[in-house]
Motif scaffolding. Structure first.
Motif, PDB file in Angstrom:
ATOM      1  N   GLY A   1       0.809  -1.211   0.000  1.00 43.27           N
ATOM      2  CA  GLY A   1       0.000   0.000   0.000  1.00 43.27           C
ATOM      3  C   GLY A   1       0.843   1.262   0.000  1.00 43.27           C
TER       4      GLY A   1
ATOM      5  N   MET B   1       2.096   1.978  -3.425  1.00 43.40           N
ATOM      6  CA  MET B   1       1.011   2.544  -4.225  1.00 43.40           C
ATOM      7  C   MET B   1       0.877   4.035  -3.932  1.00 43.40           C
ATOM      8  N   GLN B   2       0.947   4.390  -2.648  1.00 44.42           N
ATOM      9  CA  GLN B   2       0.819   5.799  -2.279  1.00 44.42           C
ATOM     10  C   GLN B   2       1.996   6.621  -2.795  1.00 44.42           C
TER      11      GLN B   2
ATOM     12  N   ALA C   1       1.375   7.240  -6.336  1.00 43.82           N
ATOM     13  CA  ALA C   1       0.280   8.197  -6.512  1.00 43.82           C
ATOM     14  C   ALA C   1       0.744   9.619  -6.229  1.00 43.82           C
TER      15      ALA C   1
ATOM     16  N   GLY D   1       2.547  -3.362  -5.314  1.00 53.54           N
ATOM     17  CA  GLY D   1       2.149  -1.971  -5.194  1.00 53.54           C
ATOM     18  C   GLY D   1       2.374  -1.176  -6.456  1.00 53.54           C
TER      19      GLY D   1
ATOM     20  N   GLY E   1      -0.726  -0.024  -8.364  1.00 48.83           N
ATOM     21  CA  GLY E   1      -0.807   1.428  -8.286  1.00 48.83           C
ATOM     22  C   GLY E   1      -0.754   2.092  -9.645  1.00 48.83           C
TER      23      GLY E   1
ATOM     24  N   LEU F   1      -4.079   1.542 -11.377  1.00 48.80           N
ATOM     25  CA  LEU F   1      -5.161   2.341 -10.810  1.00 48.80           C
ATOM     26  C   LEU F   1      -5.032   3.815 -11.176  1.00 48.80           C
ATOM     27  N   VAL F   2      -3.793   4.350 -11.114  1.00 50.80           N
ATOM     28  CA  VAL F   2      -3.594   5.755 -11.463  1.00 50.80           C
ATOM     29  C   VAL F   2      -3.970   5.992 -12.916  1.00 50.80           C
TER      30      VAL F   2
ATOM     31  N   THR G   1      -5.547   8.885  -8.736  1.00 54.59           N
ATOM     32  CA  THR G   1      -4.741   8.673  -7.525  1.00 54.59           C
ATOM     33  C   THR G   1      -5.530   8.381  -6.251  1.00 54.59           C
TER      34      THR G   1
ATOM     35  N   CYS H   1      -5.471   4.801  -4.785  1.00 57.47           N
ATOM     36  CA  CYS H   1      -4.221   4.352  -4.164  1.00 57.47           C
ATOM     37  C   CYS H   1      -4.153   4.785  -2.702  1.00 57.47           C
TER      38      CYS H   1
ATOM     39  N   ASN I   1      -4.109   2.220   0.487  1.00 61.70           N
ATOM     40  CA  ASN I   1      -3.003   2.282   1.428  1.00 61.70           C
ATOM     41  C   ASN I   1      -3.513   2.428   2.859  1.00 61.70           C
TER      42      ASN I   1
END
Length: 422
Positions: A37, A40-41, A44, A167, A171, A174-175, A180, A183, A187
């Motif tokens: 997570g 991913m952040q 993002a 991630g 990520g 998803l972005v 964003t 993400c 997270n």
């Protein structure tokens, strides 16, 4: 059963030795989910920053803001970890970090997020991480015995890179597909895995290090201890230089993906994932070792790692870059896990939190200086140069340190370290 198959089974058993400890298994799997997570952040935030500013330098500053507390408050975080019950401390830091991620999600969803808010929230989360990181690293030694500590440290690095693969791919997808905020929300949810794992641990099986008593000058005491202990000082020096210049991939790879290769967030996700895949392979190779490498191996790994970073910068296409990034990942985990294992095993238990805070300062805090620097270089001279300014100094550093570490390898001190690592 044939001898080769028996040897392979023994290698696999050695690679997973620390996972036989129930409390460490809970820690390992919880951290893997949570760190996925976090990657991913990180992705993002990088693309949110590029969307808001369109600037490579601004991207570097955003990465630096999250890690500025490591540089300014690293020893303080280590001292807090040495004084506290590490499991209870992690309950607080993980819960607070989840709240910070939710704040990012709400601001992004409502469309009121600005670049200054990105910097401010990154700084707040960095302050939590500066305490969380040494607590997590030093807790490992309380969950497993000394015989399996080196294995647990390497597997922890493997889990980070498994998380990087998951991630980065998820990520990036998803972005590119929905933006964003997803993400940030995922997270925030991922911290639950750590919190549940901590709650499920058998506290009577945790070998708690007695808390460091409160006294004046303990931060200076920890710094003096690290500087005056060669087994700690040499890895910390090398980690500092490479942490500033080489390990800036959250800045250099998005710029390479969108600049040299004209890609998207998904392109960066693939590049980060293949680099992490190489790190996973390298981690399992390191975890399966029955003896620990001597000091000289750190310099040799440093040279090889720097060379493949330069090869990535010179790659003519994204696919050849991905091949080189597999080797970059392999080199990064080999270098970092060798240094981190040395620090964990060479440090006294009462100093371990402060020593691991110095590791975090060197490896992560260097981004405060390095991310804006490589971002500016990439913006001024081209995205490939962001990698070159990391790879070349890494090669030079390894070559400069090789004679010293070779002498330590042959000295009684080097023999003692290998004996304790075996």
């Amino acid at each position: 059963m044939s001898a080769p198959s028996t040897a392979v089974r023994r290698r696999f058993a050695a690679a997973g030795a620390s996972l036989r400890v129930r409390n460490y298994r809970l820690y390992f799997f919880g951290q893997t989910v949570s760190v996925a997570g976090s990657f991913m952040q990180t992705l993002a935030i990088a693309f949110l920053t590029l969307h808001l500013t369109g600037s490579g330098s601004a991207l570097g500053v955003a990465a630096a803001a999250r890690l500025l507390p490591f540089l300014l408050l690293g020893p303080v975080g280590g001292l807090i970890a040495d004084r506290a019950d590490k499991r209870r401390l992690l309950f607080f830091t993980q819960t607070s970090s989840a709240v910070g991620s939710l704040a990012f999600a709400v601001l992004a969803l409502t469309g009121v997020i600005t670049y200054p808010l990105v910097l401010a929230l990154s700084l707040v989360l960095g302050c939590l991480t500066v305490v969380d990181n040494p607590a997590r690293q030093s807790l490992i030694a309380e969950l497993v015995g000394r015989d399996t500590l080196a294995n647990a440290v390497v597997l922890n690095s493997v889990s980070l890179n498994v998380a990087r693969v998951v991630g980065s791919v998820l990520g990036g997808t998803l972005v590119a597909a929905i933006g964003t905020p997803a993400c940030f929300l995922l997270n925030a949810a991922s911290f639950g895995a750590v919190i549940v794992g901590l709650a499920a641990m058998r506290t009577d099986e945790i070998a708690r290090t007695p808390p460091a008593p409160r006294a004046r000058g303990q931060i200076r005491q920890g710094l003096r201890y690290a500087v005056r202990t060669p087994e700690l000082a040499a890895p910390l020096l090398m980690l500092t230089v490479t942490g500033i210049l080489a390990y800036e991939f959250p800045t250099t790879l998005p710029l390479l993906a969108t600049g040299a290769f004209h890609g998207t967030a998904a392109t960066y996700g693939i590049m980060a994932a293949v680099m992490a895949a190489g790190a996973i392979v390298g981690g399992f190779v390191a975890a399966a070792r029955t003896t620990r490498p001597g000091p000289r191996a750190l310099a040799i790994t440093c040279i090889g790692w720097g060379a493949v970073i330069v090869l990535t910068a010179l790659a003519p296409s994204v696919w050849t870059a991905c091949v080189a990034l597999v080797l970059v990942g392999y080199g990064s985990i080999t270098f970092n896990s060798t240094a981190k294992t040395t620090l964990q095993l060479a440090s006294k238990p009462e100093f371990r939190g402060r020593v691991m805070a110095l590791w975090a300062m060197a490896w992560g805090g260097g981004t405060v200086i390095g991310a804006p620097l490589v971002g500016w270089v990439a913006e001024q001279f081209g995205s490939r140069w962001g990698l070159v300014v990391g790879g070349v100094p890494t090669i030079v550093l390894g070559m400069a340190m090789l004679p010293y570490l070779r002498r330590r390898d042959r000295s009684d001190g080097g023999d003692a370290v290998r004996s304790s690592n075996a």
